[in-house]
Design a protein around this motif. Structure first.
Motif, PDB file in Angstrom:
ATOM      1  N   SER A  54       0.856  -1.185   0.000  1.00 19.20           N
ATOM      2  CA  SER A  54       0.000   0.000   0.000  1.00 19.20           C
ATOM      3  C   SER A  54       0.890   1.232   0.000  1.00 19.20           C
ATOM      4  O   SER A  54       1.996   1.197   0.543  1.00 19.20           O
ATOM      5  N   GLU A  55       0.424   2.287  -0.620  1.00 16.63           N
ATOM      6  CA  GLU A  55       1.169   3.553  -0.613  1.00 16.63           C
ATOM      7  C   GLU A  55       0.254   4.658  -0.117  1.00 16.63           C
ATOM      8  O   GLU A  55      -0.917   4.682  -0.509  1.00 16.63           O
ATOM      9  N   PRO A  56       0.773   5.555   0.716  1.00 17.98           N
ATOM     10  CA  PRO A  56       2.142   5.538   1.205  1.00 17.98           C
ATOM     11  C   PRO A  56       2.394   4.275   2.025  1.00 17.98           C
ATOM     12  O   PRO A  56       1.482   3.720   2.637  1.00 17.98           O
ATOM     13  N   VAL A  57       3.649   3.826   2.020  1.00 20.34           N
ATOM     14  CA  VAL A  57       3.984   2.556   2.648  1.00 20.34           C
ATOM     15  C   VAL A  57       3.930   2.661   4.169  1.00 20.34           C
ATOM     16  O   VAL A  57       4.096   3.742   4.740  1.00 20.34           O
ATOM     17  N   SER A  58       3.714   1.528   4.804  1.00 26.59           N
ATOM     18  CA  SER A  58       3.671   1.455   6.264  1.00 26.59           C
ATOM     19  C   SER A  58       5.087   1.567   6.831  1.00 26.59           C
ATOM     20  O   SER A  58       6.087   1.423   6.118  1.00 26.59           O
ATOM     21  N   GLU A  59       5.154   1.808   8.117  1.00 33.96           N
ATOM     22  CA  GLU A  59       6.452   1.868   8.792  1.00 33.96           C
ATOM     23  C   GLU A  59       7.195   0.544   8.624  1.00 33.96           C
ATOM     24  O   GLU A  59       8.399   0.524   8.370  1.00 33.96           O
ATOM     25  N   TYR A  60       6.481  -0.559   8.728  1.00 36.93           N
ATOM     26  CA  TYR A  60       7.120  -1.865   8.561  1.00 36.93           C
ATOM     27  C   TYR A  60       7.706  -2.016   7.159  1.00 36.93           C
ATOM     28  O   TYR A  60       8.820  -2.517   7.001  1.00 36.93           O
ATOM     29  N   ILE A  61       6.985  -1.579   6.136  1.00 37.27           N
ATOM     30  CA  ILE A  61       7.499  -1.695   4.765  1.00 37.27           C
ATOM     31  C   ILE A  61       8.732  -0.813   4.577  1.00 37.27           C
ATOM     32  O   ILE A  61       9.684  -1.208   3.895  1.00 37.27           O
ATOM     33  N   ARG A  62       8.775   0.351   5.206  1.00 37.80           N
ATOM     34  CA  ARG A  62      10.003   1.176   5.145  1.00 37.80           C
ATOM     35  C   ARG A  62      11.175   0.428   5.762  1.00 37.80           C
ATOM     36  O   ARG A  62      12.285   0.456   5.241  1.00 37.80           O
TER      37      ARG A  62
END
Length: 177
Positions: free
Chosen positions: A82-90
């Protein structure tokens, strides 16, 4: 039909027995797997891995990947996010250089570009277009079990889904979070 837990080959055995390919589709915006909890906490506290200090981040997993790729097996990972990306994806993005260094190819696909793709309900690994290993998670992202499936219809669904995501995805070195 899924095999019982007692009969399941380990992931390491499956990857070690792969002859041509191992592909992984990830579709969650967060995971809570035990082996990442301390790293995620450190990342949230500001710690970043130094790509130049290989000894500080190289792991047995990366050895397994590296040896598998050296045998001629292509390992590809696609992530729908998903965008904007989650903290976990960062966090995941910041450490993906390790996967690439070990020989994995990684691509990212914004979820809005996946709306017309028939996707299985769970993340999976597909080995040599012969066996799918589904990863089952709780709503919080903890692993609950793995399921092995060899049904041709399921393999076809997973192969088509992965290849479509891969074709649309952006290579890691070009994707920005």
């Amino acid at each position: 039909m899924p095999q019982s837990k007692q009969q399941l080959a380990s992931f390491e055995e499956l990857l070690s027995s792969a002859e041509r390919s191992a592909v992984h589709l990830e579709m969650r915006d967060s995971y809570a797997v035990d082996y990442e909890k301390s790293g995620f906490a450190a990342w949230k506290a500001g710690r970043r891995l130094n790509p130049e200090d290989r000894a500080s981040w190289w792991t047995p997993w990366l050895d397994l990947v590296s040896h598998t790729v050296a045998r001629g097996v292509a390992i590809r990972r696609a992530r729908i996010v998903s965008e904007p990306v989650s903290e976990y994806i960062r966090f995941e993005y910041s450490g993906t250089f390790k996967n690439v260094a070990a020989g994995e190819q990684v691509r990212w696909l914004p979820r809005r570009q996946a709306s017309d793709i028939a996707l299985p309900g769970n993340d999976f690994w597909l080995f040599d277009d012969r066996l799918v290993m589904f990863n089952h998670f709780t709503g919080e992202g903890d692993v609950t079990e793995f399921e092995h499936v060899e049904e041709q219809a399921v393999i076809k669904l997973c192969t088509t889904a992965f290849e479509t995501v891969w074709e649309r995805g952006t290579p890691h070195d070009k994707y920005q979070v």
